[in-house]
Design a protein around this motif. Sequence first.
Motif, PDB file in Angstrom:
ATOM      1  N   ALA A  98      42.152  45.430  46.307  1.00 64.12           N
ATOM      2  CA  ALA A  98      41.256  45.083  45.200  1.00 64.12           C
ATOM      3  C   ALA A  98      40.692  43.680  45.369  1.00 64.12           C
ATOM      4  N   GLU A 101      38.002  43.714  48.089  1.00 67.32           N
ATOM      5  CA  GLU A 101      36.736  44.248  47.596  1.00 67.32           C
ATOM      6  C   GLU A 101      35.997  43.218  46.746  1.00 67.32           C
ATOM      7  N   ARG A 102      36.743  42.466  45.941  1.00 69.42           N
ATOM      8  CA  ARG A 102      36.080  41.492  45.070  1.00 69.42           C
ATOM      9  C   ARG A 102      35.539  40.313  45.869  1.00 69.42           C
ATOM     10  N   ARG A 196      39.534  44.807  40.133  1.00 68.41           N
ATOM     11  CA  ARG A 196      38.350  45.534  40.593  1.00 68.41           C
ATOM     12  C   ARG A 196      37.229  45.517  39.562  1.00 68.41           C
TER      13      ARG A 196
END
Length: 411
Positions: A98, A101-102, A196
């Motif tokens: 997560a 992705e950020r 997320r």
Amino acid sequence: MDDFDSETSKRNPVFCALVNAPLDLDREDLGHPARPGLWERLVGDRRPVDQRGLYCPDCRAARDARAWMYVFERQGLRIAAHHNPHRGPSGRNELSEAYRERYVRAAESAGHTAEVGVVDADGRRRTDVLVTGAGGQRYGFEPQLSYLSAGTARSRDAAARADGITAVWHTVDPRSPLIDEVHWTRTDDLPAAAVREERDLLVRGGVRALSLELCDRMPTPCPTRRLGSCGRRHARWAPRPRQFDDLVRDIAAGSCVPLTVRGGRGVHRFWSSVEDRAAFLDSGGALAPADEADPGAAGAADRASAPHRSAVSGPRPHSRRDSRCVVDRRERTDRSERRYRRSAALPARDSGEAIWVPEPAAAPARIPRPEIAPVRTGVCSAGRGPACGRGARLYPGGWFCEGHRPGAPRA
């Protein structure tokens, strides 16, 4: 027959569904010369472990079940490890994903390029998220959510720096040994779903702002002399919470930079704005080398986290292949639990307190106080600098001449 055909691997065997055959981790080509770049492909695979097609053939033969595995490289040695989907109370693997992705979303929203799981040329170092920012400067964002000793963090940070990468370490534990050993940031320990989401994520530690405070006006004693006042300005680095996405963009743009200073309990590493860095240097402050270690703090953290070895029993011997799968997993779990218990007993390294930097040797000159003229009967004491000196009368505020008396029109 080549030199490898007669050797037996002393590590966990691993079967690869991609080539439908076992891998030989001792060979450069993994025993499959027709598949160039196979190792880099397997190491860089960011899919869930149970989708990568690597499993243990010994566990398959003994229990007729697939025990999924993943591969990595440590100190030049290729290793295949068993994947435990239940490891960690808060799903660290999912949380790390997560954060990755950020990082990518925040960097790309500002026009920077971001790559996930980048392996260096010799395959010995992997960067979680590599961002190429302003001027081609490369930043390696490393969400370190599991335990990592201070020594390991320093060595990995030095390896990234040698490759021209500025590492940005991240933790959710205020007791993490990497705090102040490398340039770090910290957020609260939130679930992966919260990270997320497109919501505010506050960076609570690792970012500081500068204030230069005049010692004479401080309500506390001089932070250098510990008593009275010295008449100088002192550099105070206070925590400055930032929004996660804004900080990633500022670091990639070069407007937020890493600083290493000596002060308080030792060497501190944090992030600050370019303006605060320039103001600190202009005021006479000095930066410590980026690779300078704090022997006291680092030694204590490493000693507290090191696994206990009995002087009588010595190191544990390696298990044989038939029982190594079970023993290796049990040893890793026990070792991890012991480290977490020791680190939980340590005080928080991220205390949230401001850092006072001691007065440098080449500090600015002492701030001059305004000269106060002596009060003399019948003599005007008004005026800036030397007193007026003319004949005066006594008023409630002192002796003043006709031109300086209270209520007189100003020229």
